[in-house]
Design a protein around this motif. Structure first.
Motif, PDB file in Angstrom:
ATOM      1  N   LEU A  42      81.655  -6.419 -44.857  1.00  0.00           N
ATOM      2  CA  LEU A  42      82.598  -7.203 -44.396  1.00  0.00           C
ATOM      3  C   LEU A  42      83.273  -8.102 -45.508  1.00  0.00           C
ATOM      4  CD1 LEU A  42      81.263  -8.840 -41.172  1.00  0.00           C
ATOM      5  CD2 LEU A  42      83.338  -7.161 -41.438  1.00  0.00           C
ATOM      6  N   TYR A  43      82.555  -8.348 -46.460  1.00  0.00           N
ATOM      7  CA  TYR A  43      82.870  -9.328 -47.685  1.00  0.00           C
ATOM      8  C   TYR A  43      84.015  -8.225 -48.585  1.00  0.00           C
ATOM      9  CZ  TYR A  43      82.738 -11.267 -52.367  1.00  0.00           C
ATOM     10  OH  TYR A  43      83.016 -11.846 -53.544  1.00  0.00           O
ATOM     11  N   ILE A  86      87.362 -17.730 -50.097  1.00  0.00           N
ATOM     12  CA  ILE A  86      86.978 -17.856 -48.996  1.00  0.00           C
ATOM     13  C   ILE A  86      86.132 -16.841 -48.484  1.00  0.00           C
ATOM     14  CG2 ILE A  86      87.493 -17.777 -46.455  1.00  0.00           C
ATOM     15  CD1 ILE A  86      90.247 -19.059 -47.358  1.00  0.00           C
ATOM     16  N   SER A  87      86.158 -15.349 -48.837  1.00  0.00           N
ATOM     17  CA  SER A  87      85.324 -14.232 -48.759  1.00  0.00           C
ATOM     18  C   SER A  87      83.915 -14.725 -49.152  1.00  0.00           C
ATOM     19  CB  SER A  87      85.775 -13.166 -49.282  1.00  0.00           C
ATOM     20  OG  SER A  87      87.371 -12.596 -48.611  1.00  0.00           O
ATOM     21  N   THR A  88      83.888 -15.197 -50.515  1.00  0.00           N
ATOM     22  CA  THR A  88      82.682 -15.316 -51.252  1.00  0.00           C
ATOM     23  C   THR A  88      81.912 -16.558 -50.587  1.00  0.00           C
ATOM     24  OG1 THR A  88      83.565 -14.723 -53.243  1.00  0.00           O
ATOM     25  CG2 THR A  88      81.729 -16.066 -53.402  1.00  0.00           C
ATOM     26  N   THR A  89      82.639 -17.579 -50.019  1.00  0.00           N
ATOM     27  CA  THR A  89      82.152 -18.775 -49.357  1.00  0.00           C
ATOM     28  C   THR A  89      81.348 -18.423 -48.164  1.00  0.00           C
ATOM     29  OG1 THR A  89      83.581 -20.145 -50.061  1.00  0.00           O
ATOM     30  CG2 THR A  89      82.370 -20.825 -48.209  1.00  0.00           C
ATOM     31  N   LEU A  90      82.230 -17.424 -47.378  1.00  0.00           N
ATOM     32  CA  LEU A  90      81.191 -16.871 -46.090  1.00  0.00           C
ATOM     33  C   LEU A  90      80.267 -15.722 -46.446  1.00  0.00           C
ATOM     34  CD1 LEU A  90      84.571 -16.093 -43.967  1.00  0.00           C
ATOM     35  CD2 LEU A  90      82.985 -17.826 -43.786  1.00  0.00           C
ATOM     36  N   ALA A  91      80.378 -15.050 -47.546  1.00  0.00           N
ATOM     37  CA  ALA A  91      79.196 -14.010 -47.765  1.00  0.00           C
ATOM     38  C   ALA A  91      78.023 -14.862 -48.438  1.00  0.00           C
ATOM     39  CB  ALA A  91      79.879 -12.980 -48.740  1.00  0.00           C
ATOM     40  N   VAL A  92      78.187 -15.315 -49.147  1.00  0.00           N
ATOM     41  CA  VAL A  92      77.133 -16.113 -49.889  1.00  0.00           C
ATOM     42  C   VAL A  92      76.385 -17.178 -49.232  1.00  0.00           C
ATOM     43  CG1 VAL A  92      76.531 -17.494 -51.623  1.00  0.00           C
ATOM     44  CG2 VAL A  92      77.914 -15.801 -52.132  1.00  0.00           C
ATOM     45  N   GLY A  93      77.314 -17.922 -48.380  1.00  0.00           N
ATOM     46  CA  GLY A  93      76.792 -18.715 -47.408  1.00  0.00           C
ATOM     47  C   GLY A  93      75.921 -18.097 -46.208  1.00  0.00           C
ATOM     48  N   THR A  94      76.345 -16.970 -45.575  1.00  0.00           N
ATOM     49  CA  THR A  94      75.787 -16.410 -44.744  1.00  0.00           C
ATOM     50  C   THR A  94      74.405 -15.872 -45.483  1.00  0.00           C
ATOM     51  OG1 THR A  94      77.975 -15.780 -43.697  1.00  0.00           O
ATOM     52  CG2 THR A  94      76.001 -14.366 -43.042  1.00  0.00           C
ATOM     53  N   LEU A 133      80.698 -23.558 -53.498  1.00  0.00           N
ATOM     54  CA  LEU A 133      80.628 -23.842 -55.058  1.00  0.00           C
ATOM     55  C   LEU A 133      80.750 -22.475 -55.796  1.00  0.00           C
ATOM     56  CD1 LEU A 133      78.134 -26.643 -54.919  1.00  0.00           C
ATOM     57  CD2 LEU A 133      80.476 -26.901 -55.638  1.00  0.00           C
ATOM     58  N   ALA A 134      79.918 -21.421 -55.337  1.00  0.00           N
ATOM     59  CA  ALA A 134      79.849 -20.199 -56.135  1.00  0.00           C
ATOM     60  C   ALA A 134      81.337 -19.515 -56.219  1.00  0.00           C
ATOM     61  CB  ALA A 134      78.960 -19.129 -55.593  1.00  0.00           C
ATOM     62  N   GLY A 135      81.907 -19.493 -55.061  1.00  0.00           N
ATOM     63  CA  GLY A 135      83.351 -18.896 -54.908  1.00  0.00           C
ATOM     64  C   GLY A 135      84.224 -19.676 -56.040  1.00  0.00           C
ATOM     65  N   VAL A 136      84.110 -20.882 -55.832  1.00  0.00           N
ATOM     66  CA  VAL A 136      85.102 -21.704 -56.813  1.00  0.00           C
ATOM     67  C   VAL A 136      84.925 -21.408 -58.276  1.00  0.00           C
ATOM     68  CG1 VAL A 136      86.031 -23.896 -57.232  1.00  0.00           C
ATOM     69  CG2 VAL A 136      85.904 -23.230 -55.083  1.00  0.00           C
ATOM     70  N   VAL A 137      83.627 -21.585 -58.465  1.00  0.00           N
ATOM     71  CA  VAL A 137      82.963 -21.580 -59.860  1.00  0.00           C
ATOM     72  C   VAL A 137      83.451 -20.103 -60.499  1.00  0.00           C
ATOM     73  CG1 VAL A 137      81.096 -21.567 -61.494  1.00  0.00           C
ATOM     74  CG2 VAL A 137      81.365 -23.283 -59.887  1.00  0.00           C
ATOM     75  N   VAL A 138      83.079 -19.153 -59.682  1.00  0.00           N
ATOM     76  CA  VAL A 138      83.296 -17.686 -60.130  1.00  0.00           C
ATOM     77  C   VAL A 138      84.804 -17.532 -60.569  1.00  0.00           C
ATOM     78  CG1 VAL A 138      82.831 -15.259 -59.743  1.00  0.00           C
ATOM     79  CG2 VAL A 138      80.983 -16.872 -59.522  1.00  0.00           C
ATOM     80  N   PHE A 139      85.782 -17.966 -59.507  1.00  0.00           N
ATOM     81  CA  PHE A 139      87.106 -17.756 -59.309  1.00  0.00           C
ATOM     82  C   PHE A 139      87.626 -18.444 -60.552  1.00  0.00           C
ATOM     83  CE2 PHE A 139      91.375 -19.188 -58.514  1.00  0.00           C
ATOM     84  CZ  PHE A 139      92.104 -17.794 -58.127  1.00  0.00           C
ATOM     85  N   PHE A 140      87.257 -19.592 -60.896  1.00  0.00           N
ATOM     86  CA  PHE A 140      87.759 -20.047 -62.171  1.00  0.00           C
ATOM     87  C   PHE A 140      87.302 -19.497 -63.380  1.00  0.00           C
ATOM     88  CE2 PHE A 140      89.013 -23.709 -59.343  1.00  0.00           C
ATOM     89  CZ  PHE A 140      90.190 -23.829 -59.528  1.00  0.00           C
ATOM     90  N   LEU A 141      85.993 -19.150 -63.503  1.00  0.00           N
ATOM     91  CA  LEU A 141      85.474 -18.415 -64.639  1.00  0.00           C
ATOM     92  C   LEU A 141      86.347 -17.130 -64.809  1.00  0.00           C
ATOM     93  CD1 LEU A 141      83.279 -18.242 -66.768  1.00  0.00           C
ATOM     94  CD2 LEU A 141      81.991 -16.678 -65.072  1.00  0.00           C
ATOM     95  N   PHE A 142      86.505 -16.325 -63.718  1.00  0.00           N
ATOM     96  CA  PHE A 142      87.212 -14.999 -64.105  1.00  0.00           C
ATOM     97  C   PHE A 142      88.765 -15.490 -64.234  1.00  0.00           C
ATOM     98  CE2 PHE A 142      83.739 -12.923 -62.632  1.00  0.00           C
ATOM     99  CZ  PHE A 142      83.806 -11.605 -62.666  1.00  0.00           C
ATOM    100  N   ASN A 143      89.419 -16.378 -63.669  1.00  0.00           N
ATOM    101  CA  ASN A 143      90.812 -16.462 -63.769  1.00  0.00           C
ATOM    102  C   ASN A 143      91.099 -17.202 -65.167  1.00  0.00           C
ATOM    103  OD1 ASN A 143      91.841 -15.144 -61.602  1.00  0.00           O
ATOM    104  ND2 ASN A 143      92.532 -17.247 -60.834  1.00  0.00           N
ATOM    105  N   PHE A 144      90.404 -18.183 -65.553  1.00  0.00           N
ATOM    106  CA  PHE A 144      90.785 -18.977 -66.764  1.00  0.00           C
ATOM    107  C   PHE A 144      89.994 -18.447 -68.111  1.00  0.00           C
ATOM    108  CE2 PHE A 144      92.045 -21.441 -63.141  1.00  0.00           C
ATOM    109  CZ  PHE A 144      93.328 -21.379 -63.245  1.00  0.00           C
ATOM    110  N   ALA A 145      88.611 -18.356 -67.725  1.00  0.00           N
ATOM    111  CA  ALA A 145      87.740 -18.017 -69.091  1.00  0.00           C
ATOM    112  C   ALA A 145      87.929 -16.420 -69.273  1.00  0.00           C
ATOM    113  CB  ALA A 145      86.405 -18.263 -68.858  1.00  0.00           C
TER     114      ALA A 145
END
Length: 151
Positions: free
Chosen positions: A85-86, A97-105, A123-135
């Motif tokens: 589903l993820y 949103i997908s990562t929040t739902l998958a990791v949370g579940t 937190l995982a979704g936001v941190v990884v998103f920013f890591l991939f997009n900006f770093a």
């Protein structure tokens, strides 16, 4: 008999790793073509890890690997469904949103309280998103959160 199952599965996973790695070679080169980390890097890394893990399974199968038909087997099936589903919801809902739902579940299924599990997922979704997009300068889909897109 159980060791032969591991070996057959290992060989099938090696075939999958090779196909996955070959599929990554079909990605277009990034503009300029001089980037060290590009769209092929992560799939190559996954293909190598899958290939090596599968090779280990072929060479050293587990002698006692009875399928866990108890609660553990059910949890494995649930985890597999969550990951499918993820993958299906990643584009329409977006990475965060997908990562929040998958990791949370998955955290919840492993015993965390639901609120803590989904906070961890967010937190995982936001941190990884920013890591991939900006770093790493690799874009991930925003989906429903596309109104946050800059530029």
């Amino acid at each position: 008999m159980n060791t032969i199952n591991d070996r057959i599965f290992g060989v099938l996973m090696i075939v999958l790793a090779v196909a996955y790695g070959w599929g990554a070679t079909q990605f277009p080169e990034p503009f300029g073509g001089t980037e060290v980390v590009g769209p092929k890097t992560f799939p190559y890394l996954l293909a190598v890890v899958l290939g090596l893990s599968s090779l280990y399974m072929v060479v050293r199968p587990d002698p006692d690997n009875a399928w866990p038909w108890s609660r553990t087997g059910v949890e494995l099936i649930i985890a597999l469904l969550v990951l499918v589903l993820y993958a299906a919801l990643l584009q329409p809902l977006g990475f965060i949103i997908s990562t929040t739902l998958a990791v949370g579940t998955l955290c919840w299924r492993m015993g965390a309280r639901p609120l803590n599990a989904f906070i961890t997922g967010a937190l995982a979704g936001v941190v990884v998103f920013f890591l991939f997009n900006f770093a790493l300068d690799l874009s991930l889909p925003l989906g429903l959160l596309s109104f946050l897109e800059v530029g």
